[in-house]
Design an enzyme around this catalytic site. Structure first.
Site, PDB file in Angstrom:
ATOM      1  N   ALA A 151      -2.421 -54.813  23.737  1.00  0.00           N
ATOM      2  CA  ALA A 151      -1.040 -54.418  23.999  1.00  0.00           C
ATOM      3  C   ALA A 151      -0.780 -54.180  25.483  1.00  0.00           C
ATOM      4  O   ALA A 151       0.273 -53.680  25.858  1.00  0.00           O
ATOM      5  CB  ALA A 151      -0.716 -53.157  23.202  1.00  0.00           C
ATOM      6  N   GLY A 152      -1.751 -54.497  26.325  1.00  0.00           N
ATOM      7  CA  GLY A 152      -1.564 -54.285  27.765  1.00  0.00           C
ATOM      8  C   GLY A 152      -1.795 -52.845  28.187  1.00  0.00           C
ATOM      9  O   GLY A 152      -1.404 -52.449  29.281  1.00  0.00           O
ATOM     10  N   LEU A 153      -2.440 -52.055  27.311  1.00  0.00           N
ATOM     11  CA  LEU A 153      -2.696 -50.645  27.635  1.00  0.00           C
ATOM     12  C   LEU A 153      -4.182 -50.399  27.899  1.00  0.00           C
ATOM     13  O   LEU A 153      -4.658 -49.275  27.895  1.00  0.00           O
ATOM     14  CB  LEU A 153      -2.193 -49.736  26.506  1.00  0.00           C
ATOM     15  CG  LEU A 153      -0.706 -49.876  26.187  1.00  0.00           C
ATOM     16  CD1 LEU A 153      -0.312 -48.928  25.058  1.00  0.00           C
ATOM     17  CD2 LEU A 153       0.161 -49.595  27.422  1.00  0.00           C
ATOM     18  N   ASP A 189      -8.318 -50.954  35.688  1.00  0.00           N
ATOM     19  CA  ASP A 189      -8.403 -50.345  34.361  1.00  0.00           C
ATOM     20  C   ASP A 189      -9.633 -49.446  34.225  1.00  0.00           C
ATOM     21  O   ASP A 189      -9.555 -48.328  33.696  1.00  0.00           O
ATOM     22  CB  ASP A 189      -8.433 -51.438  33.284  1.00  0.00           C
ATOM     23  CG  ASP A 189      -7.214 -52.337  33.369  1.00  0.00           C
ATOM     24  OD1 ASP A 189      -6.235 -51.946  34.032  1.00  0.00           O
ATOM     25  OD2 ASP A 189      -7.244 -53.424  32.772  1.00  0.00           O
ATOM     26  N   TYR A 215      -4.647 -65.343  32.895  1.00  0.00           N
ATOM     27  CA  TYR A 215      -5.008 -64.329  33.894  1.00  0.00           C
ATOM     28  C   TYR A 215      -5.939 -64.924  34.943  1.00  0.00           C
ATOM     29  O   TYR A 215      -5.692 -64.818  36.157  1.00  0.00           O
ATOM     30  CB  TYR A 215      -5.684 -63.151  33.186  1.00  0.00           C
ATOM     31  CG  TYR A 215      -6.017 -62.007  34.104  1.00  0.00           C
ATOM     32  CD1 TYR A 215      -5.134 -60.952  34.291  1.00  0.00           C
ATOM     33  CD2 TYR A 215      -7.224 -61.979  34.810  1.00  0.00           C
ATOM     34  CE1 TYR A 215      -5.435 -59.906  35.144  1.00  0.00           C
ATOM     35  CE2 TYR A 215      -7.528 -60.939  35.671  1.00  0.00           C
ATOM     36  CZ  TYR A 215      -6.636 -59.903  35.828  1.00  0.00           C
ATOM     37  OH  TYR A 215      -6.928 -58.870  36.684  1.00  0.00           O
TER      38      TYR A 215
HETATM   39  C1  GLA Z   1      -5.496 -56.439  33.568  1.00  0.00           C
HETATM   40  C2  GLA Z   1      -6.700 -56.328  34.506  1.00  0.00           C
HETATM   41  C3  GLA Z   1      -6.377 -55.436  35.704  1.00  0.00           C
HETATM   42  C4  GLA Z   1      -5.075 -55.835  36.392  1.00  0.00           C
HETATM   43  C5  GLA Z   1      -3.956 -56.013  35.349  1.00  0.00           C
HETATM   44  C6  GLA Z   1      -2.687 -56.559  35.948  1.00  0.00           C
HETATM   45  O1  GLA Z   1      -5.243 -55.213  32.958  1.00  0.00           O
HETATM   46  O2  GLA Z   1      -7.825 -55.811  33.835  1.00  0.00           O
HETATM   47  O3  GLA Z   1      -7.461 -55.470  36.610  1.00  0.00           O
HETATM   48  O4  GLA Z   1      -5.230 -56.991  37.149  1.00  0.00           O
HETATM   49  O5  GLA Z   1      -4.350 -56.870  34.288  1.00  0.00           O
HETATM   50  O6  GLA Z   1      -2.187 -55.678  36.889  1.00  0.00           O
END
Ligand code: GLA
Length: 361
Positions: free
Chosen positions: A112-114, A156, A208
């Protein structure tokens, strides 16, 4: 650092997910980010086993099937594009010398991008050893996570270890540094799920990694030293030069990254003076760039952001790598109830939480 490679008692490693207020796709370009740890956590409970195996299991076995790996085979297990890869990514760096079961449970929404994935990696590190120097461990965890195949930038893993209650954290790289910034009392951060899964190990991974490569190419085209990042591009006029790069794709990628990096500094200043309207406007511009220049949004995320704005959000944007997953919207304590009611649908109000911990049980 005192390691505990063969726990005789059960130990729990716990790590939070994160919301990035602003500074998306800039960490792997060498620029600062502004995330906060959230009050959703992944737990890994390590329990000694008699057999010389690493047993990886999940409280939700239907969705996340278990795997048993002989300790002797841990170092050579290839990534399998399953959830267990994230556990193995950490366990290879803290190889247990006796059998151990790792039982995983989590309240961080997955794909979920979290950052549920880095929460799992960091929680596994802490289930298998002490935290020691957190900056060093964040760097170790970043490199360890490369095992799953994502060229991620380190935000992260760092925020999972360095989160502070009531604060977001300005994280800088090369070398890794962290500076907590108090969140204004009246600021409320709301997470909205687009319902489009964005698994780090799936199709989103290719998108990505392609962005990482494009940015490296843009850095070269703009005169960075060999192997350098966009942050290494010399000259006060680098944003202007990015805007006229011959290759249209590299032009759009580099323009976004320089703009987003500048927005992080502006957002920090807005936070410090409590200017939530300015902060919100920066989030709006961040989303527009992620959509129009960086191509990591999708129609569902754009619709969600538009809905949040129509419901009165101060600002809204996709969060994390994109390609699906969640958006964040900002509102105030006073306006939150009305905002959530107008929004309808599920929303998660996030509180800035502390970093990962290791707890004996
Ligand atoms: C993912 C990657 C991070 C960062 C984000 C985008 O979460 O793990 O290192 O690049 O994407 O900001």
């Amino acid at each position: 650092m005192v390691l505990n490679p063969h726990p005789l008692r059960a130990v729990i490693g716990r790590a939070p997910g994160r919301v990035n207020l602003i500074g998306e796709h800039v960490d792997y370009n060498g620029f600062a980010v502004l995330p906060m740890a959230i009050d959703r956590r992944t737990e890994v409970r390590a329990t000694p086993l008699a057999a010389p195996v690493l047993r990886v299991c999940n409280a939700d076995p239907g969705r996340f099937p278990a795997e048993e790996i002989p300790l002797a085979a841990l170092a050579t297990r290839p990534p399998r594009r399953t959830w267990v890869d994230y556990v193995v990514a950490a366990a290879r760096c803290r190889p247990p010398v006796r059998g151990v079961e790792l039982l995983v449970s989590s309240t961080v929404p997955v794909a979920a991008g979290l950052s549920s994935s880095s929460a799992l990696v960091v929680a596994t590190f802490l289930a298998l050893g002490e935290a020691g120097d957190r900056l060093a461990l964040a760097e170790e965890a970043r490199l360890a996570e490369r095992y799953v195949g994502t060229l991620s930038g380190g935000m992260d893993q760092a925020i999972a270890l360095l989160g502070r209650p009531g604060h977001c954290v300005r994280i800088e790289f090369r070398p890794l540094r962290a500076r907590p910034i108090a969140m204004p009392e009246e600021l409320v951060v709301v997470v909205l799920d687009s319902g489009v899964p964005a698994p780090k190990g799936g199709a989103a991974q290719d998108g990505y990694n392609a962005r990482v490569r494009e940015c490296l190419a843009a850095a070269q085209a703009l005169g960075a030293p060999a192997g350098g990042l966009l942050a290494d591009v010399p000259g006060a006029d680098r944003r202007a030069r990015a805007g006229v790069l011959a290759d249209p794709l590299l032009r759009r990628r580099a323009s976004f990254v320089f703009d987003e990096a500048a927005r992080v500094d502006e957002a920090e200043a807005a936070l410090r003076r409590g200017d939530l309207a300015a902060l919100g406007a920066l989030l709006d511009r961040s989303h527009a760039g992620l959509r129009d220049l960086y191509d990591v949004s999708c129609p569902e995320l754009d619709a969600l952001v538009a809905r949040a704005k129509a419901a009165g959000a101060l600002g809204a944007r996709l969060v994390g790598a994109g390609f699906g997953g969640c958006a964040i919207a900002l509102t105030t304590r006073q306006a939150a109830d009305g905002f959530l009611a107008r929004l309808g649908g599920p929303a998660l109000v996030c509180v800035a939480a502390g970093g990962a911990e290791r707890v004996p049980v």
